[in-house]
Design a protein around this motif. Sequence first.
Motif, PDB file in Angstrom:
ATOM      1  N   GLY A 192      87.682  89.333   4.600  1.00 28.83           N
ATOM      2  CA  GLY A 192      86.738  90.413   4.834  1.00 28.83           C
ATOM      3  C   GLY A 192      86.385  91.173   3.577  1.00 28.83           C
ATOM      4  O   GLY A 192      86.831  90.866   2.487  1.00 28.83           O
ATOM      5  N   ASN A 193      85.563  92.212   3.767  1.00 25.19           N
ATOM      6  CA  ASN A 193      85.127  93.071   2.674  1.00 25.19           C
ATOM      7  C   ASN A 193      85.174  94.526   3.156  1.00 25.19           C
ATOM      8  O   ASN A 193      84.324  94.921   3.943  1.00 25.19           O
ATOM      9  N   ALA A 248      86.064  86.744   0.792  1.00 25.75           N
ATOM     10  CA  ALA A 248      86.779  88.023   0.798  1.00 25.75           C
ATOM     11  C   ALA A 248      86.571  88.767  -0.513  1.00 25.75           C
ATOM     12  O   ALA A 248      86.404  88.164  -1.573  1.00 25.75           O
ATOM     13  N   ILE A 286      94.810  89.504   7.980  1.00 31.65           N
ATOM     14  CA  ILE A 286      94.350  89.018   9.278  1.00 31.65           C
ATOM     15  C   ILE A 286      95.358  88.073   9.927  1.00 31.65           C
ATOM     16  O   ILE A 286      95.210  87.748  11.101  1.00 31.65           O
TER      17      ILE A 286
END
Length: 157
Positions: free
Chosen positions: A136-137, A122, A142
């Motif tokens: 994520g990026n 991340a 989440i």
Amino acid sequence: MMKTEREKMLNGELYSSTDSDLLRGKSRASHLGVNFHVGKNFYMNAGCVILDCARVDIGDNVMFGPNVQIYTVTHPIKSEARKKGKQMAYPIKICDNVWIGGGSIVLPGITIGKNSVVAAGAVVTKDVPENVVVGGNPANIIELIDNDQNYTSSVSF
């Protein structure tokens, strides 16, 4: 009275990274970790990088996977300032009981709330609240963490 480059750095202002006092401090800090403060029961795996031009506070029971990167320093967008060696630094706070998965990057000025998890890989570009999983990026929430239940995540790290 003029501020020193060190005072500017610690206040999150534009400062010169080529200042002789800061260069001496950088050399000394590489041996001491002068702006790096750690609570009890901290674990850091191999290959981690902590650029602590500003203060980095890490709470109790925090774990870093391999190759976690913590960056307090950033550079101006305008090239003229960068060419003159100017940069800024913003503190990072990682609260108690946080797990940061391998290969994650935490950008300047971020706070990660207690009991939260940063998924492997991340890129944390904004503050993380308590009791969440982000990934994520750029990293986004989440999953919510319910610490009152036996908990097995459906997200793999």
